[in-house]
Design an enzyme around this catalytic site. Structure first.
Site, PDB file in Angstrom:
ATOM      1  N   LYS A  52       5.558 -26.321  17.557  1.00 16.61           N
ATOM      2  CA  LYS A  52       6.939 -26.409  18.047  1.00 16.61           C
ATOM      3  C   LYS A  52       7.797 -27.206  17.060  1.00 16.61           C
ATOM      4  CE  LYS A  52       5.383 -25.734  22.757  1.00 16.61           C
ATOM      5  NZ  LYS A  52       4.829 -26.341  23.977  1.00 16.61           N
ATOM      6  N   GLN A  96       4.349 -31.648  27.402  1.00 16.04           N
ATOM      7  CA  GLN A  96       3.269 -30.717  27.073  1.00 16.04           C
ATOM      8  C   GLN A  96       2.187 -30.762  28.156  1.00 16.04           C
ATOM      9  OE1 GLN A  96       3.225 -28.495  24.401  1.00 16.04           O
ATOM     10  NE2 GLN A  96       1.414 -27.695  25.455  1.00 16.04           N
ATOM     11  N   ASP A 119      11.705 -25.813  29.173  1.00 15.10           N
ATOM     12  CA  ASP A 119      10.519 -25.028  29.542  1.00 15.10           C
ATOM     13  C   ASP A 119      10.812 -24.171  30.776  1.00 15.10           C
ATOM     14  OD1 ASP A 119       8.305 -25.104  27.897  1.00 15.10           O
ATOM     15  OD2 ASP A 119       7.581 -27.038  28.664  1.00 15.10           O
TER      16      ASP A 119
END
Ligand code: NDP
Length: 294
Positions: A52, A96, A119
């Site tokens: 990322k 994460q 997200d």
């Protein structure tokens, strides 16, 4: 037979994002900024976060990684989220996953500011997505839809079978594909581990999307002649012929029988994986531009 390359599609979308960022940066005086919180040292999570960061650099975004120890308390993790929520120079925040077992994931995700939840996992964003309102779309399903669109796969009126009902892939993919939008309008069947006659249902699919986390389970006998197959699965399989010692496999068996039967298929690696990061970049850019809902 068409191999739908997520890698090539992701590269061209990255170039488009980079050009837009270049323009916006001079207008706005700073670049979009994505922050990631990484708890512990899980090697897969380390790799995802590193990818990322790399993708952010490629499109001209800033990125920061907040590293917290495996034994961090839920309160300290939430304090870090709160700090980032209030930082006006950070546009997107991801935590994460997976998190260590002592941490309540739902509680933690619920503390992310929905306007920075790139997200798309916060209940506010999920709710808005279900209602068809503007929101952050979870990255993997967004990547799947974009990939189909860019590959010019007709979706209107097609029967799409989604196998797997997770909150991050299968369920949102099924909702998005059934919506009345240009790149969707499918008739959707959602299958899972309790589905009876899975093979028969899959064999009715014009578009088969597989996200089950079962290495190479979907073989030629699950696939209709001429179907489009999207393989979301990623599995590291020991492979001594490879320098790395492993190769990557999907949830679908990509053998000659399957390749002869499909009209198009996403490869593993280089299919849905690179497109997931694109979803994240698009959401972060959207946040930076403050172009949507309040
Ligand atoms: P989950 O494990 O959260 O969900 C798996 C789903 O598949 C569940 O709904 C489960 O059913 C269903 N399932 C499991 N076994 C079977 C079976 N034998 N028959 C039918 N359904 C079954 O997985 P994720 O959605 O998180 O991920 C799926 C795969 O995609 C994994 O390989 C993962 O690594 C990969 N992935 C790849 C990404 C990418 O960027 N390419 C991003 C995210 C995930 P039930 O609900 O009944 O348990």
């Amino acid at each position: 037979m068409q191999i739908i390359s997520g890698k090539d599609t992701a590269n061209s979308i990255k170039a488009e994002i980079a050009a837009e960022v270049e323009q916006l940066r001079s207008d706005r005086g700073r670049a979009p900024h994505l922050a990631a919180i990484l708890v512990g040292n899980d090697p897969a999570s380390e790799t995802y976060v590193a990818n990322k960061e790399k993708s952010c650099a490629e499109v001209g975004f800033l990125s920061s990684v907040y590293r917290l120890p495996e034994n961090v308390t839920e309160d300290d993790l939430i304090k870090t989220i709160d700090f980032i929520n209030h930082d006006d120079e950070i546009d997107g925040l991801i935590v994460q996953l997976p998190l260590p077992k002592h941490i309540n994931v739902d509680k933690v995700v619920g503390t992310i500011n929905p306007l920075k939840d790139v997200d798309g996992f916060h209940p506010v964003n999920i709710g808005k997505m279900v209602l068809g309102q503007d929101s952050y779309i979870p990255a993997t399903p967004m990547g799947i839809l974009l990939l189909l669109e860019r590959a010019k796969i007709e979706t209107l009126g097609k029967h799409c079978v989604v196998v797997g009902r997770s909150n991050i892939v299968g369920t949102p993919a099924s909702i998005l594909l059934s919506r009345n939008t240009n790149n969707a309008n499918c008739t959707v069947t959602l299958c899972h581990s309790k589905t009876k006659n899975l093979k028969e249902i899959c064999r009715q699919a014009d578009i088969l999307i597989v996200a089950i986390g079962q290495c190479e389970m979907i073989t030629e006998d699950y696939i209709k002649e001429g179907a489009v197959v999207v393989d979301v699965g990623i599995h590291r399989v020991k492979d001594e012929t490879k320098k790395s010692g492993f190769s990557l496999k999907g949830d679908v068996k990509h053998d000659d029988k399957v390749l002869k039967k499909v009209s198009a298929i996403t490869p593993v690696p280089g299919g849905v994986g690179p497109m997931t990061i694109i979803g994240l970049l698009i959401n972060t850019l959207k946040s930076f531009k403050k172009e949507f809902y309040q």
